[in-house]
Enzyme design. Structure first.
Site, mmCIF file in Angstrom:
data_model
loop_
_atom_site.group_PDB
_atom_site.id
_atom_site.type_symbol
_atom_site.label_atom_id
_atom_site.label_comp_id
_atom_site.label_asym_id
_atom_site.label_seq_id
_atom_site.Cartn_x
_atom_site.Cartn_y
_atom_site.Cartn_z
ATOM 1 N N GLN A 268 0.565 -1.315 0.093
ATOM 2 C CA GLN A 268 0.078 0.133 -0.062
ATOM 3 C C GLN A 268 0.876 1.379 0.050
ATOM 4 O OE1 GLN A 268 -2.670 -1.712 -1.148
ATOM 5 N NE2 GLN A 268 -3.536 0.132 -0.081
ATOM 6 N N HIS A 271 1.755 3.100 -3.091
ATOM 7 C CA HIS A 271 0.661 3.846 -3.980
ATOM 8 C C HIS A 271 1.261 5.534 -4.105
ATOM 9 C CE1 HIS A 271 -2.617 1.462 -5.365
ATOM 10 N NE2 HIS A 271 -2.434 0.747 -4.114
ATOM 11 N N GLU A 338 -9.522 1.664 5.204
ATOM 12 C CA GLU A 338 -9.891 1.379 4.090
ATOM 13 C C GLU A 338 -9.914 -0.095 3.836
ATOM 14 O OE1 GLU A 338 -8.939 2.621 -0.764
ATOM 15 O OE2 GLU A 338 -7.606 2.812 1.038
ATOM 16 N N HIS A 339 -8.675 -0.696 3.889
ATOM 17 C CA HIS A 339 -8.423 -1.993 3.865
ATOM 18 C C HIS A 339 -7.913 -2.482 5.333
ATOM 19 C CE1 HIS A 339 -7.077 -0.334 -0.043
ATOM 20 N NE2 HIS A 339 -7.988 -1.204 -0.587
ATOM 21 N N ASP A 372 -7.377 -5.696 -4.582
ATOM 22 C CA ASP A 372 -7.189 -4.915 -5.414
ATOM 23 C C ASP A 372 -7.404 -5.122 -6.855
ATOM 24 O OD1 ASP A 372 -6.573 -2.950 -3.872
ATOM 25 O OD2 ASP A 372 -4.307 -3.172 -3.807
ATOM 26 N N HIS A 431 -52.399 19.783 5.591
ATOM 27 C CA HIS A 431 -52.108 18.395 5.321
ATOM 28 C C HIS A 431 -53.243 17.636 5.940
ATOM 29 C CE1 HIS A 431 -47.981 19.455 4.925
ATOM 30 N NE2 HIS A 431 -47.552 18.270 4.899
#
Length: 447
Positions: A268, A271, A338-339, A372, A431
């Site tokens: 990771q 990235h 996230e992961h 992924d 109403h």
């Protein structure tokens, strides 16, 4: 290479106090918002001409047209490495298997005799998908966005990705998105593709231009400028999320293999220099072994100085020491990764106790890299702790639930007095009058 945060000993704090102790990247979307505002407004007022000017400024290429010719998609697929094509096709096949099962069916609830509520699911009419193409190129993101949109039944799908500067004089690929992106579009049958990047792409989909019709929704990962543009247009268009830097958290005990753990943290970190790599463990021995293992693995890969080392050394990455599994679960739930990988004894049972994560990967044979590309799951996931309230991209992201109310006269008469009572309690007499008008201005008595 990576810092440590020691949370052993004293009882862990609750709520925000615990979250504040955990590593997180600086990602100021608010500051970026003011910088993308003039870009978005330029696209609004000048359309394709603004997109062409911004491509020259940001991507180093002067476009003749923003729309990618159909032949370019065909040519990119024909030139694609057969091994890459086979891998993309398998990724698409597995993603379709998973996302097809997410479809929702129309359901009718008979509330009372003569009174029903039906919920039908309608896909968004048109979506704009974004595939990054700057620091890295992500044909996998084309798959992860296009497949759920297609399985949801979206009729009109367009994709944007940044144009690539020519590599040499008269380079035929100059001014087009990366050829692997184009090939992935061809495999998926997405034939409406635009050479536009970052905030300009989001603005193109939000406002529409001479070449591109406006979209109802924009999805796809991107950098801080993409996130800021999504925030700018929130309310005008639907968005999936303001995605921040990617994250991995690993909850591990002394049964974990430090070679696996180190390699997954690095995977990771490659990235982006803001990518987060976090290990949560109650084993000092594992922490030591992982630190030792990081050095040779980092030295043996690519993107060392520009991505991996800054990511691992950054404030967003750390080894977090805890007293035990219970404390570790509290930490990963507070972090909301996230992961999230679970590399512990009885990993499936531990994973079942996790509340907050974009996606969970169980045991040593389900690394994030699998998700992924080829697990069948979606890799467009909530970041920055948003997993505590948001989900990853799915078929549901592209569907809208519409309630259809169908009542007979008798069914309305049976509940009319309750409606009128509640209308009067809220000081909304009109109403109630809308009910009374149907019964000669006299509220029927309930049966």
């Amino acid at each position: 290479m990576i810092s440590r945060i020691d949370l052993r000993g004293d009882a862990l704090p609750e709520g925000p106090a615990l979250r504040d102790l955990l590593p997180r990247a600086d990602f100021d979307v608010s500051a970026a918002l003011e910088k993308v505002r003039p870009i978005c407004e330029a696209v609004h007022h000048r359309g394709d001409a603004a997109l062409i000017d911004f491509a020259e400024k940001f991507d180093g290429v002067r476009l003749e047209s923003v729309r990618v010719p159909a032949q370019a998609l065909t040519d990119a697929l024909a030139a694609l490495d057969p091994a890459v094509r086979a891998a993309l096709e398998e990724s698409i096949r597995r993603a379709r298997l998973v996302h097809r099962e997410q479809r929702r069916a129309t359901h009718t609830t008979q509330v009372v005799p003569g009174g029903s509520v039906t919920e039908k699911w309608v896909p968004v009419e048109r979506v704009g998908l974004y595939a990054p193409g700057g620091r890295s190129v992500y044909p996998s993101s084309v798959i992860m966005n296009a497949v759920p949109a297609q399985e949801a039944g979206v009729e009109s799908i367009a994709l944007a990705s940044p144009p690539q500067a020519p590599a040499f004089e008269n380079d035929p690929a100059g001014g087009l998105p990366h050829p692997t992106i184009l090939a992935a579009c061809a495999l998926l049958g997405v034939d409406e593709v635009y050479a536009a990047g970052g905030a300009t792409a989001v603005a193109m989909f939000a406002y529409g231009t001479e070449s591109c019709a406006p979209a109802n929704m924009v999805t796809g990962p991107g950098n801080i400028w993409v996130a800021a543009a999504k925030r700018f247009f929130t309310g005008r268009i639907g968005i999936d999320a303001e995605a921040g830097p990617t994250e991995i958290a690993i909850l591990a005990d002394d049964t974990a293999d430090p070679v696996h753990v180190a390699s997954d943290l690095i995977s990771q970190a490659e990235h982006d220099p803001l990518a987060a790599a976090v290990l949560v463990t109650d084993s000092v021995e594992l922490a030591d072994a992982v630190e030792k293992e990081l050095e040779p693995q980092v030295a043996a890969t690519k993107h060392i100085e520009d991505r991996i080392v800054p990511a691992l050394k950054g404030r967003q990455s750390a080894i977090v020491l805890v007293d035990g599994l219970e404390e570790g679960l509290r930490v990963v739930d507070a972090y909301g990764a996230e992961h999230l990988e679970i590399q512990t004894a009885d990993a499936a049972a531990v994973a079942d106790r996790v509340r907050n994560a974009g996606a969970i990967f169980i045991g040593p044979w389900a690394p994030v890299s699998l998700g992924d590309y080829a697990a069948g799951s979606n890799h467009v996931l909530p970041t920055g702790g948003c997993a505590c309230h948001s989900s990853g991209l799915s078929v549901q992201s592209f569907l809208r639930g519409i309630h259809i109310v169908d009542y007979t006269k008798d069914a309305l008469a049976d509940v009319a007095h309750h409606v009128v009572t509640l209308a009067e309690a809220e000081d909304l007499p009109a109403h109630g009058a809308a009910i009374k008008a149907r019964f000669g201005w006299k509220v029927p008595e309930s049966k």
